[in-house]
Design a protein around this motif. Structure first.
Motif, PDB file in Angstrom:
ATOM      1  N   SER A 184     -13.059  -2.414 -48.431  1.00 44.37           N
ATOM      2  CA  SER A 184     -13.465  -1.961 -47.099  1.00 44.37           C
ATOM      3  C   SER A 184     -13.326  -3.113 -46.103  1.00 44.37           C
ATOM      4  CB  SER A 184     -14.915  -1.478 -47.134  1.00 44.37           C
ATOM      5  OG  SER A 184     -15.780  -2.552 -47.417  1.00 44.37           O
ATOM      6  N   ALA A 185     -13.378  -2.793 -44.841  1.00 44.57           N
ATOM      7  CA  ALA A 185     -13.292  -3.822 -43.794  1.00 44.57           C
ATOM      8  C   ALA A 185     -14.466  -4.794 -43.900  1.00 44.57           C
ATOM      9  CB  ALA A 185     -13.255  -3.173 -42.421  1.00 44.57           C
ATOM     10  N   LYS A 186     -15.642  -4.268 -44.217  1.00 48.63           N
ATOM     11  CA  LYS A 186     -16.827  -5.118 -44.347  1.00 48.63           C
ATOM     12  C   LYS A 186     -16.664  -6.099 -45.507  1.00 48.63           C
ATOM     13  CE  LYS A 186     -21.852  -4.768 -44.774  1.00 48.63           C
ATOM     14  NZ  LYS A 186     -22.983  -3.851 -44.883  1.00 48.63           N
ATOM     15  N   LEU A 187     -16.143  -5.606 -46.636  1.00 45.42           N
ATOM     16  CA  LEU A 187     -15.941  -6.477 -47.792  1.00 45.42           C
ATOM     17  C   LEU A 187     -14.878  -7.531 -47.506  1.00 45.42           C
ATOM     18  CD1 LEU A 187     -16.370  -7.293 -50.758  1.00 45.42           C
ATOM     19  CD2 LEU A 187     -14.633  -5.605 -51.354  1.00 45.42           C
ATOM     20  N   SER A 188     -13.761  -7.117 -46.967  1.00 43.95           N
ATOM     21  CA  SER A 188     -12.665  -8.069 -46.752  1.00 43.95           C
ATOM     22  C   SER A 188     -13.046  -9.167 -45.764  1.00 43.95           C
ATOM     23  CB  SER A 188     -11.396  -7.352 -46.300  1.00 43.95           C
ATOM     24  OG  SER A 188     -11.564  -6.780 -45.030  1.00 43.95           O
ATOM     25  N   SER A 189     -13.959  -8.870 -44.825  1.00 45.94           N
ATOM     26  CA  SER A 189     -14.370  -9.895 -43.865  1.00 45.94           C
ATOM     27  C   SER A 189     -15.277 -10.946 -44.498  1.00 45.94           C
ATOM     28  CB  SER A 189     -15.076  -9.250 -42.669  1.00 45.94           C
ATOM     29  OG  SER A 189     -16.311  -8.685 -43.068  1.00 45.94           O
ATOM     30  N   ARG A 190     -15.918 -10.624 -45.590  1.00 47.89           N
ATOM     31  CA  ARG A 190     -16.835 -11.559 -46.262  1.00 47.89           C
ATOM     32  C   ARG A 190     -16.302 -12.076 -47.589  1.00 47.89           C
ATOM     33  NH1 ARG A 190     -21.970  -7.670 -45.059  1.00 47.89           N
ATOM     34  NH2 ARG A 190     -22.154  -8.240 -42.879  1.00 47.89           N
ATOM     35  N   LEU A 191     -15.203 -11.537 -48.038  1.00 47.78           N
ATOM     36  CA  LEU A 191     -14.706 -11.828 -49.377  1.00 47.78           C
ATOM     37  C   LEU A 191     -14.223 -13.260 -49.546  1.00 47.78           C
ATOM     38  CD1 LEU A 191     -14.116 -10.717 -52.185  1.00 47.78           C
ATOM     39  CD2 LEU A 191     -11.927  -9.866 -51.307  1.00 47.78           C
ATOM     40  N   GLY A 243       1.347  -6.643 -49.029  1.00 47.87           N
ATOM     41  CA  GLY A 243       1.605  -6.239 -47.655  1.00 47.87           C
ATOM     42  C   GLY A 243       0.576  -5.293 -47.069  1.00 47.87           C
ATOM     43  N   SER A 244      -0.174  -4.599 -47.936  1.00 50.84           N
ATOM     44  CA  SER A 244      -1.071  -3.570 -47.404  1.00 50.84           C
ATOM     45  C   SER A 244      -2.539  -3.731 -47.776  1.00 50.84           C
ATOM     46  CB  SER A 244      -0.597  -2.193 -47.887  1.00 50.84           C
ATOM     47  OG  SER A 244      -0.608  -2.148 -49.305  1.00 50.84           O
ATOM     48  N   ASP A 245      -2.836  -4.480 -48.807  1.00 51.19           N
ATOM     49  CA  ASP A 245      -4.226  -4.612 -49.269  1.00 51.19           C
ATOM     50  C   ASP A 245      -4.825  -5.920 -48.755  1.00 51.19           C
ATOM     51  OD1 ASP A 245      -6.647  -4.675 -50.594  1.00 51.19           O
ATOM     52  OD2 ASP A 245      -5.796  -4.562 -52.607  1.00 51.19           O
ATOM     53  N   ARG A 246      -5.772  -5.808 -47.841  1.00 47.15           N
ATOM     54  CA  ARG A 246      -6.387  -6.997 -47.236  1.00 47.15           C
ATOM     55  C   ARG A 246      -7.136  -7.831 -48.282  1.00 47.15           C
ATOM     56  NH1 ARG A 246      -6.145 -11.125 -44.380  1.00 47.15           N
ATOM     57  NH2 ARG A 246      -7.993 -11.748 -43.288  1.00 47.15           N
ATOM     58  N   CYS A 247      -7.808  -7.202 -49.224  1.00 47.50           N
ATOM     59  CA  CYS A 247      -8.533  -7.950 -50.260  1.00 47.50           C
ATOM     60  C   CYS A 247      -7.572  -8.730 -51.154  1.00 47.50           C
ATOM     61  CB  CYS A 247      -9.408  -7.021 -51.092  1.00 47.50           C
ATOM     62  SG  CYS A 247     -10.861  -6.438 -50.185  1.00 47.50           S
ATOM     63  N   TYR A 248      -6.417  -8.166 -51.452  1.00 50.97           N
ATOM     64  CA  TYR A 248      -5.382  -8.871 -52.215  1.00 50.97           C
ATOM     65  C   TYR A 248      -4.999 -10.161 -51.488  1.00 50.97           C
ATOM     66  CZ  TYR A 248      -0.935  -9.716 -54.644  1.00 50.97           C
ATOM     67  OH  TYR A 248       0.090 -10.286 -55.354  1.00 50.97           O
ATOM     68  N   GLN A 249      -4.762 -10.044 -50.196  1.00 52.13           N
ATOM     69  CA  GLN A 249      -4.370 -11.203 -49.396  1.00 52.13           C
ATOM     70  C   GLN A 249      -5.468 -12.263 -49.360  1.00 52.13           C
ATOM     71  OE1 GLN A 249      -3.628  -9.198 -45.713  1.00 52.13           O
ATOM     72  NE2 GLN A 249      -1.729  -8.249 -46.422  1.00 52.13           N
ATOM     73  N   VAL A 250      -6.705 -11.821 -49.151  1.00 53.52           N
ATOM     74  CA  VAL A 250      -7.831 -12.758 -49.058  1.00 53.52           C
ATOM     75  C   VAL A 250      -8.040 -13.492 -50.379  1.00 53.52           C
ATOM     76  CG1 VAL A 250     -10.340 -12.879 -48.782  1.00 53.52           C
ATOM     77  CG2 VAL A 250      -8.984 -11.515 -47.196  1.00 53.52           C
ATOM     78  N   LEU A 251      -8.031 -12.750 -51.484  1.00 52.19           N
ATOM     79  CA  LEU A 251      -8.247 -13.370 -52.791  1.00 52.19           C
ATOM     80  C   LEU A 251      -7.111 -14.331 -53.156  1.00 52.19           C
ATOM     81  CD1 LEU A 251      -9.655 -10.262 -54.615  1.00 52.19           C
ATOM     82  CD2 LEU A 251     -10.873 -12.417 -54.280  1.00 52.19           C
ATOM     83  N   THR A 252      -5.893 -13.972 -52.802  1.00 53.15           N
ATOM     84  CA  THR A 252      -4.765 -14.874 -53.044  1.00 53.15           C
ATOM     85  C   THR A 252      -4.938 -16.167 -52.246  1.00 53.15           C
ATOM     86  OG1 THR A 252      -3.300 -13.003 -53.472  1.00 53.15           O
ATOM     87  CG2 THR A 252      -2.252 -15.086 -52.938  1.00 53.15           C
ATOM     88  N   ASN A 253      -5.347 -16.046 -51.000  1.00 49.52           N
ATOM     89  CA  ASN A 253      -5.583 -17.233 -50.168  1.00 49.52           C
ATOM     90  C   ASN A 253      -6.736 -18.075 -50.689  1.00 49.52           C
ATOM     91  OD1 ASN A 253      -3.477 -16.660 -48.438  1.00 49.52           O
ATOM     92  ND2 ASN A 253      -4.766 -15.576 -46.968  1.00 49.52           N
ATOM     93  N   ALA A 254      -7.685 -17.460 -51.373  1.00 51.03           N
ATOM     94  CA  ALA A 254      -8.824 -18.192 -51.936  1.00 51.03           C
ATOM     95  C   ALA A 254      -8.487 -18.821 -53.282  1.00 51.03           C
ATOM     96  CB  ALA A 254     -10.027 -17.258 -52.073  1.00 51.03           C
ATOM     97  N   GLY A 255      -7.258 -18.640 -53.755  1.00 53.99           N
ATOM     98  CA  GLY A 255      -6.820 -19.302 -54.982  1.00 53.99           C
ATOM     99  C   GLY A 255      -6.974 -18.488 -56.252  1.00 53.99           C
ATOM    100  N   TRP A 256      -7.239 -17.201 -56.134  1.00 48.79           N
ATOM    101  CA  TRP A 256      -7.367 -16.339 -57.306  1.00 48.79           C
ATOM    102  C   TRP A 256      -6.015 -15.717 -57.624  1.00 48.79           C
ATOM    103  CZ3 TRP A 256     -12.183 -14.861 -59.698  1.00 48.79           C
ATOM    104  CH2 TRP A 256     -13.284 -15.527 -59.175  1.00 48.79           C
ATOM    105  N   GLU A 257      -5.741 -15.488 -58.912  1.00 49.08           N
ATOM    106  CA  GLU A 257      -4.558 -14.744 -59.315  1.00 49.08           C
ATOM    107  C   GLU A 257      -4.946 -13.275 -59.302  1.00 49.08           C
ATOM    108  OE1 GLU A 257      -1.663 -14.113 -63.130  1.00 49.08           O
ATOM    109  OE2 GLU A 257      -2.539 -16.097 -62.829  1.00 49.08           O
ATOM    110  N   VAL A 258      -4.324 -12.513 -58.415  1.00 50.73           N
ATOM    111  CA  VAL A 258      -4.688 -11.107 -58.241  1.00 50.73           C
ATOM    112  C   VAL A 258      -3.775 -10.239 -59.103  1.00 50.73           C
ATOM    113  CG1 VAL A 258      -5.030  -9.248 -56.582  1.00 50.73           C
ATOM    114  CG2 VAL A 258      -5.476 -11.617 -55.904  1.00 50.73           C
ATOM    115  N   ILE A 259      -4.391  -9.346 -59.862  1.00 49.41           N
ATOM    116  CA  ILE A 259      -3.660  -8.465 -60.762  1.00 49.41           C
ATOM    117  C   ILE A 259      -3.946  -7.018 -60.359  1.00 49.41           C
ATOM    118  CG2 ILE A 259      -3.307  -7.772 -63.158  1.00 49.41           C
ATOM    119  CD1 ILE A 259      -4.438 -10.569 -63.922  1.00 49.41           C
ATOM    120  N   PRO A 260      -3.002  -6.367 -59.666  1.00 54.69           N
ATOM    121  CA  PRO A 260      -3.206  -4.975 -59.267  1.00 54.69           C
ATOM    122  C   PRO A 260      -3.197  -4.052 -60.487  1.00 54.69           C
ATOM    123  CG  PRO A 260      -1.471  -6.008 -57.973  1.00 54.69           C
ATOM    124  CD  PRO A 260      -1.785  -6.927 -59.107  1.00 54.69           C
ATOM    125  N   GLN A 261      -4.104  -3.095 -60.497  1.00 55.22           N
ATOM    126  CA  GLN A 261      -4.241  -2.156 -61.609  1.00 55.22           C
ATOM    127  C   GLN A 261      -4.083  -0.727 -61.109  1.00 55.22           C
ATOM    128  OE1 GLN A 261      -5.028  -3.211 -64.963  1.00 55.22           O
ATOM    129  NE2 GLN A 261      -4.359  -5.097 -63.972  1.00 55.22           N
TER     130      GLN A 261
END
Length: 128
Positions: free
Chosen positions: A53-60, A103-121
């Motif tokens: 959600s927008a609320k989550l992605s802003s604090r993630l 390109g479309s998932d804001r949480c994917y982008q945020v977590l990648t920028n925070a140094g996490w390896e993101v694995i879409p399921q």
């Protein structure tokens, strides 16, 4: 930048050891034969994001970065006595339209920028 060294079990066979250590565990052999011991293993830390959600992605970013940093400070190589390295994974849902989440998932982008390896399921299956 943090460099994570992967533990290779074959390393113990290539280390020359004194005869007094020949019956010791691999950890004891590595500790005595090297001034900078390698990690015994790598611990994986994972989070699961089921809805971005927008609320989550802003604090993630802050949450993911603080969690990662606190674990890094208590893991190899930053903690002086730790023998365990750390690896960080985040599970997110694949976009329903089939596009790449970068390109479309804001949480994917945020977590990648925070140094996490993101694995879409794929979305979970629910019985009808």
């Amino acid at each position: 930048t943090v460099n994570i060294v992967r533990w290779n079990r074959d390393l113990t066979s290539s280390i020359s050891t004194p005869s007094s250590l020949s019956s010791s565990s691999p950890s004891a052999i590595l500790a005595s034969s090297s001034s900078t011991p390698l990690p015994v293993a790598t611990a994986a830390y994972a989070v699961s994001i089921t809805k971005c959600s927008a609320k989550l992605s802003s604090r993630l970013y802050d949450a993911a970065a603080v969690l990662r940093r606190s674990i890094e400070l208590n893991s190899y190589p930053l903690h002086p006595t730790s023998r365990y390295a750390a690896k960080f994974y985040a599970f997110t849902l694949k976009p329903s339209d089939g596009s790449h989440p970068a390109g479309s998932d804001r949480c994917y982008q945020v977590l990648t920028n925070a140094g996490w390896e993101v694995i879409p399921q794929d979305p979970p299956l629910y019985p009808v």
